[in-house]
Design an enzyme around this catalytic site. Structure first.
Site, PDB file in Angstrom:
ATOM      1  N   LYS A 172      -4.772   0.760   5.700  1.00 52.56           N
ATOM      2  CA  LYS A 172      -5.102   1.587   4.538  1.00 52.56           C
ATOM      3  C   LYS A 172      -5.586   2.975   4.935  1.00 52.56           C
ATOM      4  O   LYS A 172      -5.522   3.913   4.148  1.00 52.56           O
ATOM      5  CB  LYS A 172      -6.107   0.868   3.651  1.00 52.56           C
ATOM      6  CG  LYS A 172      -5.480  -0.382   3.020  1.00 52.56           C
ATOM      7  CD  LYS A 172      -6.319  -0.988   1.931  1.00 52.56           C
ATOM      8  CE  LYS A 172      -5.553  -2.082   1.205  1.00 52.56           C
ATOM      9  NZ  LYS A 172      -5.387  -3.297   2.047  1.00 52.56           N
TER      10      LYS A 172
HETATM   11  C1  LIG Z   1      -4.451  -4.305   1.739  1.00 53.57           C
HETATM   12  C2  LIG Z   1      -4.071  -5.201   2.878  1.00 53.57           C
HETATM   13  C3  LIG Z   1      -2.886  -5.964   2.852  1.00 53.57           C
HETATM   14  C4  LIG Z   1      -1.942  -5.986   1.658  1.00 53.57           C
HETATM   15  O1  LIG Z   1      -1.309  -4.756   1.474  1.00 53.57           O
HETATM   16  P1  LIG Z   1      -0.582  -4.416   0.083  1.00 53.57           P
HETATM   17  O2  LIG Z   1      -0.124  -2.999   0.208  1.00 53.57           O
HETATM   18  O3  LIG Z   1      -1.624  -4.610  -0.967  1.00 53.57           O
HETATM   19  O4  LIG Z   1       0.535  -5.374  -0.072  1.00 53.57           O
HETATM   20  C5  LIG Z   1      -2.575  -6.714   3.970  1.00 53.57           C
HETATM   21  N1  LIG Z   1      -3.391  -6.750   5.050  1.00 53.57           N
HETATM   22  C6  LIG Z   1      -4.543  -6.045   5.111  1.00 53.57           C
HETATM   23  C7  LIG Z   1      -5.403  -6.138   6.320  1.00 53.57           C
HETATM   24  C8  LIG Z   1      -4.925  -5.239   4.031  1.00 53.57           C
HETATM   25  O5  LIG Z   1      -6.073  -4.534   4.084  1.00 53.57           O
END
Ligand SMILES: *Cc1c(COP(=O)(O)O)cnc(C)c1O
Length: 462
Positions: free
Chosen positions: A112
Protein backbone atom coordinates in the site's frame (compact mmCIF):
# COMPACT_ATOMS: atom_id res chain seq x y z
CA UNK A 1 -8.31 12.72 -19.79
CA UNK A 2 -11.82 12.47 -18.33
CA UNK A 3 -13.04 10.23 -15.54
CA UNK A 4 -16.54 8.74 -15.42
CA UNK A 5 -18.50 7.02 -12.66
CA UNK A 6 -19.26 3.29 -12.69
CA UNK A 7 -22.90 4.16 -11.93
CA UNK A 8 -23.26 6.60 -14.78
CA UNK A 9 -24.98 9.44 -12.91
CA UNK A 10 -22.12 11.60 -11.58
CA UNK A 11 -20.40 14.45 -13.45
CA UNK A 12 -17.26 13.70 -15.46
CA UNK A 13 -14.15 14.87 -13.65
CA UNK A 14 -10.49 15.58 -14.35
CA UNK A 15 -7.77 13.47 -12.73
CA UNK A 16 -7.26 16.11 -10.04
CA UNK A 17 -10.96 16.27 -9.19
CA UNK A 18 -11.39 12.50 -9.17
CA UNK A 19 -8.38 12.12 -6.91
CA UNK A 20 -9.52 14.74 -4.39
CA UNK A 21 -13.13 13.47 -4.41
CA UNK A 22 -12.61 9.72 -4.04
CA UNK A 23 -16.16 8.35 -4.18
CA UNK A 24 -18.46 9.68 -6.94
CA UNK A 25 -21.67 11.50 -5.89
CA UNK A 26 -23.84 8.71 -7.32
CA UNK A 27 -22.05 6.24 -5.03
CA UNK A 28 -19.95 4.90 -7.91
CA UNK A 29 -16.20 4.72 -8.51
CA UNK A 30 -14.30 6.84 -11.00
CA UNK A 31 -12.60 5.15 -13.98
CA UNK A 32 -10.85 6.70 -17.00
CA UNK A 33 -13.22 7.29 -19.91
CA UNK A 34 -10.61 5.70 -22.18
CA UNK A 35 -7.55 3.57 -21.47
CA UNK A 36 -4.35 5.07 -22.92
CA UNK A 37 -2.34 2.66 -25.09
CA UNK A 38 1.34 1.81 -24.99
CA UNK A 39 2.84 0.32 -28.15
CA UNK A 40 5.16 -2.68 -28.04
CA UNK A 41 8.03 -0.29 -28.80
CA UNK A 42 7.02 1.98 -25.89
CA UNK A 43 6.96 -1.02 -23.57
CA UNK A 44 10.27 -2.42 -24.82
CA UNK A 45 11.94 0.94 -24.15
CA UNK A 46 11.16 0.61 -20.41
CA UNK A 47 13.66 -2.25 -20.06
CA UNK A 48 16.56 -1.48 -17.76
CA UNK A 49 15.11 1.89 -16.69
CA UNK A 50 14.80 3.01 -13.04
CA UNK A 51 11.41 2.40 -11.39
CA UNK A 52 10.71 6.15 -11.29
CA UNK A 53 11.17 6.40 -15.05
CA UNK A 54 8.74 3.52 -15.66
CA UNK A 55 6.31 5.17 -13.23
CA UNK A 56 6.41 8.43 -15.15
CA UNK A 57 5.91 6.81 -18.55
CA UNK A 58 3.06 4.55 -17.42
CA UNK A 59 1.09 7.10 -15.38
CA UNK A 60 1.67 10.27 -17.39
CA UNK A 61 -1.20 9.81 -19.89
CA UNK A 62 -3.71 9.34 -17.05
CA UNK A 63 -3.04 12.60 -15.23
CA UNK A 64 -3.89 14.89 -18.15
CA UNK A 65 -3.28 18.57 -17.45
CA UNK A 66 -3.17 18.21 -13.68
CA UNK A 67 0.63 18.47 -13.45
CA UNK A 68 3.43 19.44 -15.82
CA UNK A 69 6.01 16.78 -16.72
CA UNK A 70 8.54 18.38 -14.39
CA UNK A 71 6.08 18.59 -11.48
CA UNK A 72 5.01 14.99 -11.95
CA UNK A 73 8.62 13.80 -12.09
CA UNK A 74 9.35 15.58 -8.78
CA UNK A 75 6.24 14.06 -7.19
CA UNK A 76 7.32 10.56 -8.21
CA UNK A 77 10.89 11.10 -6.99
CA UNK A 78 9.66 12.25 -3.56
CA UNK A 79 7.15 9.40 -3.31
CA UNK A 80 9.68 6.59 -3.68
CA UNK A 81 12.75 8.17 -2.06
CA UNK A 82 11.93 6.61 1.32
CA UNK A 83 11.92 3.02 0.07
CA UNK A 84 14.49 0.63 1.49
CA UNK A 85 15.44 -0.92 -1.87
CA UNK A 86 16.95 0.81 -4.91
CA UNK A 87 14.81 -1.27 -7.27
CA UNK A 88 11.65 -0.24 -5.31
CA UNK A 89 9.86 -3.43 -6.49
CA UNK A 90 12.53 -6.14 -6.87
CA UNK A 91 11.78 -9.53 -8.39
CA UNK A 92 13.20 -12.72 -6.87
CA UNK A 93 12.96 -16.24 -8.25
CA UNK A 94 11.10 -18.91 -6.26
CA UNK A 95 11.59 -21.84 -8.63
CA UNK A 96 11.58 -22.50 -12.40
CA UNK A 97 9.31 -19.97 -14.00
CA UNK A 98 7.85 -18.63 -10.75
CA UNK A 99 8.90 -15.23 -9.41
CA UNK A 100 8.01 -13.18 -6.35
CA UNK A 101 7.50 -9.43 -6.78
CA UNK A 102 8.54 -7.94 -3.45
CA UNK A 103 6.26 -4.97 -2.83
CA UNK A 104 7.17 -4.58 0.84
CA UNK A 105 10.23 -2.33 0.81
CA UNK A 106 8.27 0.86 1.50
CA UNK A 107 8.18 2.64 4.86
CA UNK A 108 5.33 0.54 6.33
CA UNK A 109 6.35 -2.79 4.78
CA UNK A 110 3.24 -3.42 2.65
CA UNK A 111 2.43 -2.74 -1.01
CA UNK A 112 0.00 0.00 0.00
CA UNK A 113 3.02 2.30 0.34
CA UNK A 114 3.37 2.37 -3.47
CA UNK A 115 0.04 4.11 -3.83
CA UNK A 116 -0.14 6.01 -0.56
CA UNK A 117 3.31 7.61 -0.82
CA UNK A 118 2.41 8.86 -4.29
CA UNK A 119 -1.03 10.10 -3.18
CA UNK A 120 0.56 12.04 -0.30
CA UNK A 121 2.72 14.01 -2.74
CA UNK A 122 -0.11 14.40 -5.29
CA UNK A 123 -2.46 15.82 -2.64
CA UNK A 124 0.17 18.15 -1.21
CA UNK A 125 1.05 19.59 -4.62
CA UNK A 126 -2.56 19.97 -5.81
CA UNK A 127 -3.81 21.49 -2.53
CA UNK A 128 -0.95 23.95 -2.18
CA UNK A 129 -1.66 25.23 -5.66
CA UNK A 130 -5.33 25.66 -4.79
CA UNK A 131 -4.48 27.27 -1.46
CA UNK A 132 -6.68 24.62 0.12
CA UNK A 133 -6.50 22.24 3.09
CA UNK A 134 -8.33 18.96 3.66
CA UNK A 135 -8.98 16.59 6.53
CA UNK A 136 -8.52 12.96 5.63
CA UNK A 137 -10.45 10.50 7.76
CA UNK A 138 -10.12 6.76 7.24
CA UNK A 139 -10.76 3.42 8.93
CA UNK A 140 -8.20 0.66 8.91
CA UNK A 141 -7.76 -2.97 9.83
CA UNK A 142 -4.02 -2.26 9.83
CA UNK A 143 -2.14 -1.69 6.59
CA UNK A 144 -4.03 1.19 4.95
CA UNK A 145 -3.94 3.36 8.06
CA UNK A 146 -0.24 2.92 8.70
CA UNK A 147 0.53 3.62 5.04
CA UNK A 148 -1.64 6.78 5.12
CA UNK A 149 -0.11 8.18 8.32
CA UNK A 150 3.37 7.51 6.99
CA UNK A 151 2.58 9.14 3.64
CA UNK A 152 1.01 12.33 5.03
CA UNK A 153 3.13 12.92 8.14
CA UNK A 154 4.52 16.43 8.16
CA UNK A 155 2.73 17.61 4.99
CA UNK A 156 1.29 21.14 5.21
CA UNK A 157 -2.06 20.87 3.44
CA UNK A 158 -3.52 17.80 5.12
CA UNK A 159 -4.63 16.58 8.55
CA UNK A 160 -5.09 12.82 8.86
CA UNK A 161 -7.22 10.90 11.34
CA UNK A 162 -7.15 7.11 11.25
CA UNK A 163 -9.69 5.04 13.20
CA UNK A 164 -8.63 1.52 14.13
CA UNK A 165 -10.31 -1.08 16.34
CA UNK A 166 -8.68 -0.93 19.77
CA UNK A 167 -6.79 -4.12 20.59
CA UNK A 168 -7.47 -5.78 17.25
CA UNK A 169 -4.48 -4.95 15.07
CA UNK A 170 -0.92 -6.28 15.24
CA UNK A 171 1.63 -4.47 17.40
CA UNK A 172 3.75 -3.54 14.35
CA UNK A 173 0.70 -2.07 12.61
CA UNK A 174 -0.28 -0.12 15.73
CA UNK A 175 3.21 1.23 16.36
CA UNK A 176 3.53 2.37 12.75
CA UNK A 177 0.47 4.56 13.35
CA UNK A 178 1.19 5.74 16.90
CA UNK A 179 4.91 6.53 16.77
CA UNK A 180 5.11 9.30 14.10
CA UNK A 181 5.52 12.57 16.02
CA UNK A 182 4.20 15.09 13.45
CA UNK A 183 1.21 17.10 14.71
CA UNK A 184 -0.90 16.64 11.55
CA UNK A 185 -1.35 12.85 11.90
CA UNK A 186 -3.61 11.27 14.50
CA UNK A 187 -4.25 7.64 15.47
CA UNK A 188 -7.64 7.00 17.10
CA UNK A 189 -8.19 3.70 18.94
CA UNK A 190 -11.94 3.14 18.76
CA UNK A 191 -13.77 0.93 21.26
CA UNK A 192 -15.33 -1.29 18.61
CA UNK A 193 -14.43 -3.54 15.69
CA UNK A 194 -13.31 -2.68 12.15
CA UNK A 195 -16.89 -2.53 10.85
CA UNK A 196 -17.71 0.04 13.57
CA UNK A 197 -14.74 2.16 12.48
CA UNK A 198 -15.80 1.99 8.86
CA UNK A 199 -19.40 2.81 9.74
CA UNK A 200 -18.36 5.92 11.73
CA UNK A 201 -16.25 7.14 8.79
CA UNK A 202 -19.25 6.68 6.51
CA UNK A 203 -21.42 8.59 9.02
CA UNK A 204 -18.97 11.49 8.87
CA UNK A 205 -19.13 11.58 5.07
CA UNK A 206 -22.93 11.53 5.23
CA UNK A 207 -23.04 14.44 7.68
CA UNK A 208 -22.78 17.18 5.06
CA UNK A 209 -22.33 20.03 7.57
CA UNK A 210 -19.38 18.28 9.12
CA UNK A 211 -18.09 17.20 5.72
CA UNK A 212 -18.00 20.76 4.38
CA UNK A 213 -16.88 22.28 7.66
CA UNK A 214 -13.67 20.24 7.98
CA UNK A 215 -13.23 19.73 4.18
CA UNK A 216 -13.41 15.97 4.54
CA UNK A 217 -11.54 13.80 2.05
CA UNK A 218 -10.71 10.10 1.73
CA UNK A 219 -7.87 7.94 0.50
CA UNK A 220 -9.41 4.48 0.82
CA UNK A 221 -8.79 1.84 -1.80
CA UNK A 222 -11.45 3.10 -4.22
CA UNK A 223 -9.47 6.27 -4.95
CA UNK A 224 -8.48 6.05 -8.63
CA UNK A 225 -5.01 7.47 -7.96
CA UNK A 226 -4.27 4.47 -5.75
CA UNK A 227 -5.15 2.00 -8.49
CA UNK A 228 -3.07 3.97 -10.98
CA UNK A 229 0.08 3.87 -8.84
CA UNK A 230 -0.19 0.07 -8.74
CA UNK A 231 -0.26 -0.31 -12.54
CA UNK A 232 3.43 0.62 -12.66
CA UNK A 233 4.93 -2.49 -11.08
CA UNK A 234 3.13 -4.80 -13.52
CA UNK A 235 5.11 -3.07 -16.27
CA UNK A 236 8.43 -2.93 -14.42
CA UNK A 237 8.32 -6.62 -13.49
CA UNK A 238 7.00 -7.93 -16.83
CA UNK A 239 9.64 -6.00 -18.76
CA UNK A 240 12.41 -7.41 -16.60
CA UNK A 241 11.15 -10.92 -17.52
CA UNK A 242 11.24 -10.20 -21.24
CA UNK A 243 7.96 -8.43 -22.02
CA UNK A 244 6.70 -7.40 -24.48
CA UNK A 245 8.51 -10.16 -26.40
CA UNK A 246 7.38 -12.73 -23.85
CA UNK A 247 4.01 -13.03 -22.14
CA UNK A 248 3.84 -13.06 -18.33
CA UNK A 249 1.09 -14.10 -15.85
CA UNK A 250 0.37 -12.65 -12.41
CA UNK A 251 -1.17 -14.01 -9.22
CA UNK A 252 -2.44 -11.43 -6.74
CA UNK A 253 -3.52 -11.96 -3.11
CA UNK A 254 -6.81 -10.08 -3.22
CA UNK A 255 -9.22 -8.37 -0.84
CA UNK A 256 -10.68 -5.15 -2.20
CA UNK A 257 -9.66 -6.01 -5.79
CA UNK A 258 -7.57 -2.83 -6.17
CA UNK A 259 -4.23 -4.48 -6.79
CA UNK A 260 -5.48 -7.04 -9.31
CA UNK A 261 -7.56 -4.42 -11.09
CA UNK A 262 -4.35 -2.45 -11.62
CA UNK A 263 -3.02 -5.54 -13.46
CA UNK A 264 -6.09 -5.52 -15.67
CA UNK A 265 -5.44 -1.86 -16.53
CA UNK A 266 -1.84 -2.72 -17.44
CA UNK A 267 -3.15 -5.42 -19.76
CA UNK A 268 -5.68 -3.06 -21.33
CA UNK A 269 -2.86 -0.54 -21.93
CA UNK A 270 -1.12 -3.17 -24.05
CA UNK A 271 1.12 -5.13 -21.68
CA UNK A 272 1.04 -8.77 -22.89
CA UNK A 273 -0.32 -10.42 -19.74
CA UNK A 274 -1.38 -14.04 -20.24
CA UNK A 275 -3.45 -14.67 -17.07
CA UNK A 276 -4.48 -12.61 -14.04
CA UNK A 277 -5.14 -14.89 -11.08
CA UNK A 278 -7.15 -13.79 -8.03
CA UNK A 279 -6.00 -15.53 -4.82
CA UNK A 280 -8.30 -15.42 -1.79
CA UNK A 281 -8.15 -16.82 1.72
CA UNK A 282 -11.16 -18.52 3.34
CA UNK A 283 -13.12 -15.29 2.82
CA UNK A 284 -13.66 -16.32 -0.77
CA UNK A 285 -16.56 -14.27 -2.12
CA UNK A 286 -14.50 -13.33 -5.21
CA UNK A 287 -13.48 -16.91 -5.90
CA UNK A 288 -17.08 -18.09 -5.61
CA UNK A 289 -18.27 -15.30 -7.87
CA UNK A 290 -15.65 -16.02 -10.55
CA UNK A 291 -16.77 -19.67 -10.36
CA UNK A 292 -20.26 -18.66 -11.38
CA UNK A 293 -21.90 -18.86 -7.96
CA UNK A 294 -23.03 -15.24 -7.85
CA UNK A 295 -21.87 -12.55 -5.47
CA UNK A 296 -23.36 -13.14 -2.04
CA UNK A 297 -22.15 -11.71 1.26
CA UNK A 298 -21.37 -14.08 4.13
CA UNK A 299 -19.83 -13.72 7.56
CA UNK A 300 -16.23 -12.52 7.65
CA UNK A 301 -14.11 -15.22 9.29
CA UNK A 302 -10.88 -13.87 10.85
CA UNK A 303 -7.80 -15.43 9.19
CA UNK A 304 -4.01 -15.25 9.49
CA UNK A 305 -4.05 -13.05 6.36
CA UNK A 306 -6.25 -10.32 7.89
CA UNK A 307 -5.80 -7.70 5.16
CA UNK A 308 -7.88 -9.94 2.90
CA UNK A 309 -10.67 -10.60 5.42
CA UNK A 310 -13.46 -8.79 3.66
CA UNK A 311 -16.91 -9.56 2.30
CA UNK A 312 -17.61 -6.60 0.07
CA UNK A 313 -14.76 -6.09 -2.36
CA UNK A 314 -15.12 -2.42 -3.26
CA UNK A 315 -13.04 -2.26 -6.45
CA UNK A 316 -14.81 -5.27 -7.95
CA UNK A 317 -17.40 -2.72 -9.04
CA UNK A 318 -14.84 -1.43 -11.56
CA UNK A 319 -14.44 -4.94 -13.02
CA UNK A 320 -18.21 -5.36 -13.20
CA UNK A 321 -18.56 -2.02 -15.00
CA UNK A 322 -16.37 -3.28 -17.85
CA UNK A 323 -17.90 -6.77 -17.80
CA UNK A 324 -21.32 -5.11 -18.29
CA UNK A 325 -19.98 -3.10 -21.25
CA UNK A 326 -19.76 0.06 -19.13
CA UNK A 327 -23.51 0.11 -18.46
CA UNK A 328 -23.72 2.30 -15.32
CA UNK A 329 -27.42 1.57 -14.87
CA UNK A 330 -26.78 -2.17 -14.71
CA UNK A 331 -24.01 -1.68 -12.13
CA UNK A 332 -26.20 0.62 -10.00
CA UNK A 333 -28.87 -2.11 -10.03
CA UNK A 334 -26.38 -4.80 -8.87
CA UNK A 335 -25.13 -2.57 -6.06
CA UNK A 336 -28.72 -1.98 -4.96
CA UNK A 337 -29.26 -5.77 -4.80
CA UNK A 338 -26.01 -6.13 -2.84
CA UNK A 339 -27.51 -4.00 -0.04
CA UNK A 340 -29.91 -6.83 0.63
CA UNK A 341 -27.30 -9.60 0.43
CA UNK A 342 -26.05 -10.23 -3.08
CA UNK A 343 -26.64 -10.60 -6.80
CA UNK A 344 -26.22 -12.98 -9.74
CA UNK A 345 -23.93 -12.01 -12.61
CA UNK A 346 -25.44 -12.18 -16.12
CA UNK A 347 -24.12 -14.82 -18.50
CA UNK A 348 -22.46 -12.31 -20.81
CA UNK A 349 -20.75 -10.48 -17.95
CA UNK A 350 -19.64 -13.79 -16.44
CA UNK A 351 -17.99 -14.72 -19.70
CA UNK A 352 -16.25 -11.34 -19.85
CA UNK A 353 -14.93 -11.77 -16.29
CA UNK A 354 -13.69 -15.29 -17.02
CA UNK A 355 -11.78 -14.01 -20.05
CA UNK A 356 -9.79 -11.73 -17.74
CA UNK A 357 -9.50 -13.51 -14.41
CA UNK A 358 -8.79 -16.95 -12.94
CA UNK A 359 -9.11 -17.56 -9.21
CA UNK A 360 -8.17 -19.86 -6.37
CA UNK A 361 -8.93 -20.11 -2.65
CA UNK A 362 -6.56 -21.15 0.11
CA UNK A 363 -7.47 -22.55 3.54
CA UNK A 364 -5.77 -21.52 6.78
CA UNK A 365 -3.98 -24.85 6.93
CA UNK A 366 -2.66 -24.50 3.38
CA UNK A 367 -1.46 -20.94 4.10
CA UNK A 368 0.41 -22.17 7.15
CA UNK A 369 1.91 -25.02 5.15
CA UNK A 370 2.95 -22.77 2.26
CA UNK A 371 4.94 -20.51 4.62
CA UNK A 372 6.83 -23.52 6.00
CA UNK A 373 7.31 -25.19 2.57
CA UNK A 374 8.68 -22.17 0.75
CA UNK A 375 11.12 -21.35 3.52
CA UNK A 376 12.53 -24.83 2.99
CA UNK A 377 12.37 -24.80 -0.80
CA UNK A 378 13.68 -21.31 -1.55
CA UNK A 379 14.75 -19.64 1.69
CA UNK A 380 11.96 -17.06 1.21
CA UNK A 381 10.01 -16.25 4.34
CA UNK A 382 6.54 -15.32 3.05
CA UNK A 383 3.98 -13.18 4.87
CA UNK A 384 0.61 -14.98 5.14
CA UNK A 385 -0.94 -12.92 2.31
CA UNK A 386 1.93 -13.62 -0.06
CA UNK A 387 1.73 -17.31 0.92
CA UNK A 388 -1.91 -17.39 -0.23
CA UNK A 389 -0.78 -16.03 -3.59
CA UNK A 390 2.14 -18.41 -3.99
CA UNK A 391 -0.02 -21.43 -3.16
CA UNK A 392 -2.65 -20.52 -5.77
CA UNK A 393 0.00 -19.64 -8.37
CA UNK A 394 1.67 -23.05 -8.03
CA UNK A 395 -1.65 -24.84 -8.35
CA UNK A 396 -2.86 -22.96 -11.42
CA UNK A 397 0.18 -21.89 -13.40
CA UNK A 398 1.08 -22.98 -16.92
CA UNK A 399 4.76 -23.90 -16.74
CA UNK A 400 5.39 -22.47 -20.22
CA UNK A 401 4.57 -18.91 -19.10
CA UNK A 402 6.51 -17.09 -16.35
CA UNK A 403 4.34 -16.49 -13.29
CA UNK A 404 4.82 -13.49 -11.01
CA UNK A 405 3.19 -13.63 -7.56
CA UNK A 406 2.80 -10.31 -5.79
CA UNK A 407 4.31 -10.38 -2.27
CA UNK A 408 2.08 -7.82 -0.59
CA UNK A 409 3.68 -7.48 2.86
CA UNK A 410 6.95 -8.12 4.68
CA UNK A 411 6.84 -11.15 6.98
CA UNK A 412 7.87 -8.94 9.95
CA UNK A 413 4.51 -7.20 9.70
CA UNK A 414 2.79 -10.45 10.77
CA UNK A 415 5.40 -11.99 13.08
CA UNK A 416 3.09 -14.18 15.17
CA UNK A 417 1.53 -16.04 12.22
CA UNK A 418 4.85 -16.37 10.42
CA UNK A 419 6.63 -17.74 13.48
CA UNK A 420 3.81 -20.18 14.23
CA UNK A 421 4.03 -21.55 10.70
CA UNK A 422 7.80 -21.61 10.20
CA UNK A 423 9.43 -21.56 13.62
CA UNK A 424 11.36 -18.46 12.50
CA UNK A 425 10.79 -15.03 14.03
CA UNK A 426 10.98 -12.53 11.14
CA UNK A 427 13.15 -9.53 12.14
CA UNK A 428 12.26 -5.96 11.16
CA UNK A 429 14.55 -4.41 8.54
CA UNK A 430 17.43 -2.52 10.23
CA UNK A 431 16.11 0.90 9.16
CA UNK A 432 13.10 0.47 11.47
CA UNK A 433 14.51 -1.85 14.11
CA UNK A 434 13.83 0.71 16.89
CA UNK A 435 10.06 0.62 16.25
CA UNK A 436 9.44 -1.20 19.52
CA UNK A 437 11.35 1.46 21.51
CA UNK A 438 9.71 4.61 20.10
CA UNK A 439 7.04 6.24 22.28
CA UNK A 440 3.42 6.03 21.21
CA UNK A 441 0.77 8.74 20.85
CA UNK A 442 -2.84 7.64 20.48
CA UNK A 443 -6.30 8.76 21.57
CA UNK A 444 -8.63 6.08 22.87
CA UNK A 445 -12.16 7.08 21.90
CA UNK A 446 -15.74 5.79 22.16
CA UNK A 447 -17.48 4.29 19.14
CA UNK A 448 -19.61 7.43 18.95
CA UNK A 449 -20.04 9.83 16.04
CA UNK A 450 -20.40 12.97 18.20
CA UNK A 451 -17.30 12.20 20.25
CA UNK A 452 -15.27 11.60 17.10
CA UNK A 453 -16.46 14.76 15.40
CA UNK A 454 -15.75 16.90 18.49
CA UNK A 455 -12.28 15.44 18.73
CA UNK A 456 -11.46 16.05 15.07
CA UNK A 457 -12.80 19.62 15.14
CA UNK A 458 -10.78 20.33 18.29
CA UNK A 459 -7.55 19.01 16.84
CA UNK A 460 -7.69 20.82 13.50
CA UNK A 461 -8.51 24.14 15.22
CA UNK A 462 -5.08 24.01 16.88
C1 LIG B 1 -4.54 -4.55 1.29
C2 LIG B 1 -3.77 -5.84 1.26
C3 LIG B 1 -4.13 -6.90 0.40
C4 LIG B 1 -5.35 -6.84 -0.51
O1 LIG B 1 -5.19 -5.90 -1.53
P1 LIG B 1 -6.46 -5.38 -2.36
O2 LIG B 1 -5.94 -4.31 -3.27
O3 LIG B 1 -7.43 -4.88 -1.35
O4 LIG B 1 -7.00 -6.55 -3.10
C5 LIG B 1 -3.33 -8.02 0.39
N1 LIG B 1 -2.25 -8.14 1.20
C6 LIG B 1 -1.88 -7.15 2.05
C7 LIG B 1 -0.69 -7.34 2.93
C8 LIG B 1 -2.62 -5.96 2.11
O5 LIG B 1 -2.25 -4.98 2.96
Amino acid sequence: MKYISTRGQAPELTFEEAMLTGLARDGGLYVPAEIPQMSLGDIASLAGQPYEHVAFRVMRPFIGETFTDAEFQDIIALAYAGFGHDARAPLVQLNEGHYLLELFHGPTLAFKDFAMQLIGQLFEEALKRRGDRVTIVGATSGDTGSAAIEAFRGLDAVDVFILYPHGRISEVQRRQMTTPTEANVHALAVDGDFDDCQARVKDMFNDFDFRDDVRLSGVNSINWARVLAQVVYYFSSAVSLGAPHRRVSFTVPTGNFGDIFAGYIAKRMGLPIERLVVATNQNDILHRCLNGQGYHKGETIPSISPSMDIQVSSNFERALFDAYDRDGGAVAQLMEELRSGGFEVSQGAMQALREQYDSGRVSEEETHQAIADWLGRSGELLCPHSAVGVHVAEALRDKAVPMVTLATAHPAKFPAAVEAASGVHPPLPPRMSDLYERSERVTRIANDLGALQDHIRGQIAN
